[in-house]
Write a protein that holds these residues in place. Structure first.
Motif, PDB file in Angstrom:
ATOM      1  N   MET A  25      27.256  54.036  54.208  1.00 46.29           N
ATOM      2  CA  MET A  25      27.284  54.408  55.618  1.00 46.29           C
ATOM      3  C   MET A  25      28.422  55.382  55.909  1.00 46.29           C
ATOM      4  SD  MET A  25      24.721  53.037  57.235  1.00 46.29           S
ATOM      5  CE  MET A  25      24.903  52.426  58.910  1.00 46.29           C
ATOM      6  N   LYS A  26      29.531  55.226  55.227  1.00 44.18           N
ATOM      7  CA  LYS A  26      30.644  56.159  55.429  1.00 44.18           C
ATOM      8  C   LYS A  26      30.392  57.490  54.716  1.00 44.18           C
ATOM      9  CE  LYS A  26      34.145  52.746  56.514  1.00 44.18           C
ATOM     10  NZ  LYS A  26      35.514  52.233  56.285  1.00 44.18           N
ATOM     11  N   LEU A  27      29.725  57.419  53.563  1.00 43.06           N
ATOM     12  CA  LEU A  27      29.421  58.637  52.822  1.00 43.06           C
ATOM     13  C   LEU A  27      28.405  59.505  53.551  1.00 43.06           C
ATOM     14  CD1 LEU A  27      29.952  60.147  50.133  1.00 43.06           C
ATOM     15  CD2 LEU A  27      28.024  58.872  49.152  1.00 43.06           C
ATOM     16  N   SER A  53      17.292  51.990  51.453  1.00 43.92           N
ATOM     17  CA  SER A  53      17.863  51.768  50.125  1.00 43.92           C
ATOM     18  C   SER A  53      18.308  50.314  50.053  1.00 43.92           C
ATOM     19  CB  SER A  53      19.080  52.671  49.883  1.00 43.92           C
ATOM     20  OG  SER A  53      18.702  53.999  49.639  1.00 43.92           O
ATOM     21  N   LEU A  54      17.901  49.629  48.981  1.00 47.18           N
ATOM     22  CA  LEU A  54      18.318  48.246  48.760  1.00 47.18           C
ATOM     23  C   LEU A  54      18.847  48.111  47.338  1.00 47.18           C
ATOM     24  CD1 LEU A  54      15.363  46.235  50.383  1.00 47.18           C
ATOM     25  CD2 LEU A  54      17.645  46.610  51.339  1.00 47.18           C
ATOM     26  N   ALA A  80      21.476  59.990  47.845  1.00 44.83           N
ATOM     27  CA  ALA A  80      20.394  60.791  47.270  1.00 44.83           C
ATOM     28  C   ALA A  80      19.034  60.286  47.756  1.00 44.83           C
ATOM     29  CB  ALA A  80      20.466  60.752  45.743  1.00 44.83           C
ATOM     30  N   ASN A  81      18.891  58.975  47.883  1.00 47.31           N
ATOM     31  CA  ASN A  81      17.649  58.399  48.417  1.00 47.31           C
ATOM     32  C   ASN A  81      17.394  58.886  49.840  1.00 47.31           C
ATOM     33  OD1 ASN A  81      17.353  56.958  46.034  1.00 47.31           O
ATOM     34  ND2 ASN A  81      18.044  55.017  46.897  1.00 47.31           N
ATOM     35  N   TYR A 112      23.415  49.469  44.415  1.00 43.57           N
ATOM     36  CA  TYR A 112      24.668  49.329  45.173  1.00 43.57           C
ATOM     37  C   TYR A 112      25.645  50.456  44.823  1.00 43.57           C
ATOM     38  CZ  TYR A 112      28.202  47.041  48.010  1.00 43.57           C
ATOM     39  OH  TYR A 112      29.127  46.755  48.992  1.00 43.57           O
ATOM     40  N   ASP A 113      25.098  51.648  44.679  1.00 38.17           N
ATOM     41  CA  ASP A 113      25.896  52.845  44.407  1.00 38.17           C
ATOM     42  C   ASP A 113      25.720  53.784  45.599  1.00 38.17           C
ATOM     43  OD1 ASP A 113      26.804  55.385  43.635  1.00 38.17           O
ATOM     44  OD2 ASP A 113      26.310  55.033  41.526  1.00 38.17           O
TER      45      ASP A 113
END
Length: 402
Positions: A112-114, A37-38, A89-90, A82-83
């Motif tokens: 990363m924390k999510l 993801s970017l 989801a990705n 940036y969400d």
């Protein structure tokens, strides 16, 4: 030669004994997938859009070198804006649709924390990211997540030590109101106290559209000799410095990794003059133009010249791209080591191989061989911007923090 049952069994037993383990036949996949993801849109879109081509370059060069254990890789890229929720989801979609997914690259500390609680069992993958979040450098809690350099806390430690060595006695912290921005502030305050440096201002700003005059006024009132900026990428940090210079402040500014991009500094210099001259900060890596002893940089440069003509990537790889490329390099090295041992490319096997990377020559990212310690590489040096020459040049030796 006649092969009867007795001969067959004897031959099979001998072969198994020679290998030292039972033979397990597994069909090799046609490819291994590294998904990512970017932030192709949103506040950090400029960074994401410049990193994306570098990932496809990485794919091409890894496959030139035989992929992972002879199997080619394919890198997929999805927009996160940036969400963290979108990035999650990705990741979940990649797990569901890519059966040969062996690694993931995330876009933020928030993501990363999510995602951390979900990295269990069959849903776990080796995971690099844009983040240098201090919390991620914890193999006991985050065994699959790693940093391709020093944590934000390490970077602030480096800056504070440099300030102390230069005779500084007061410092301000200015940071974005994001997980990214807040990460090292509490630690930095404690480190400053340990070094005898007074923290005279803690100022949080918006990540975009910050009220520059108000923040600069508070900085002026604080009387800070030095100011550490944290949690910015393409905007705000140069505006804060420019505003301080217009105000006549002599404050010396320092940044962490994401505020060390030459493209931004050059643009500001072209538009506003040498307001960033003397600005310094921490870089884990060489800049891409420092390629004399960096064979991987030379290889990148040849690819960029041939494939990215007419774009900013033709002659220069942004720091943001180097961070992603280094992260992917470390992950693929771990996966290759697992493949060479005949191991299945599970997250556990990859993480174990990653943790065992010691005195590893990355080909030029760092100033010498590096080791993974606590899921991070605590190596870097300080660079200072020369507005006239348009380059960030080293202002310290390479060093490693524990």
């Amino acid at each position: 030669m006649t092969m009867n049952r007795r001969t067959f069994l004897a031959t099979g037993t001998a072969a198994t004994a020679a290998l030292g383990a039972p033979m397990i036949l597994r069909a090799q996949p046609s490819e291994y997938v590294i998904a990512s993801s970017l932030p192709l849109t949103g506040p950090f879109a400029t960074a994401g859009q410049l990193v994306s081509p570098g990932f496809k370059m990485f794919e091409a060069l890894v496959n030139e070198d035989g992929g992972i254990g002879g199997v080619p890789i394919r890198i997929t890229i999805e927009d996160s804006g940036y969400d963290p929720a979108v990035a999650l989801a990705n990741y979940q979609r990649a797990l569901a649709t890519e059966p040969n997914l062996v690694m993931y690259y995330g876009d933020s500390t928030g993501f990363m924390k999510l995602v951390a609680p979900e990295l269990k069992g069959e849903n776990a993958r080796l995971m690099g990211s844009t983040s240098f979040a201090s919390d991620l450098a914890n193999p006991a809690e985050n065994p699959y997540q790693y940093l391709p350099g020093p944590s934000y806390e390490d970077q602030v430690d480096i800056l504070l030590q440099n300030i102390k060595d230069a005779g500084g006695s007061t410092v301000a912290f200015m940071f974005s109101n994001t997980e990214f921005g807040r990460d090292p502030i509490a630690h930095g305050k404690a480190k400053a106290e340990e070094l005898g440096i007074e923290v005279v201002l803690e100022e949080s700003t918006k990540v975009q559209g910050a009220d520059i005059p108000t923040h600069v006024t508070k900085l002026a009132q604080s009387g800070a000799e030095h100011c550490i900026l944290q949690g910015y990428v393409t905007g705000v940090w140069p505006q804060l410095i420019g505003g301080a210079r217009q105000f006549g402040l002599p404050t010396q500014f320092h940044g962490t990794f994401w505020g060390m991009e030459k493209l931004i500094a050059d643009r500001v210099t072209a538009e506003a003059g040498p307001v960033l001259d003397g600005y310094s900060g921490v870089m884990p890596y060489r800049y891409s133009y420092d390629d004399a002893d960096a064979p991987i940089y030379q290889r990148y440069a040849a690819f960029q010249k041939a494939n990215f003509a007419g774009t900013p990537l033709e002659t220069y790889m942004p720091t943001w791209g180097l961070q992603g490329l280094c992260s992917l390099t470390l992950g693929v090295e771990a996966l290759r080591r697992a493949a060479e041992k005949g191991l299945e490319l599970t997250a556990d096997n990859a993480a174990e191989e990653l943790a065992g990377i010691t005195d590893y020559d990355t080909g030029g990212f760092f100033g010498g061989p590096v080791s993974m310690v606590g899921n991070k590489i605590g190596t870097g040096r300080v660079y200072t911007y020369d507005a006239e020459g348009g380059l960030f040049t080293p202002s310290s030796d390479w060093f490693t923090v524990s």
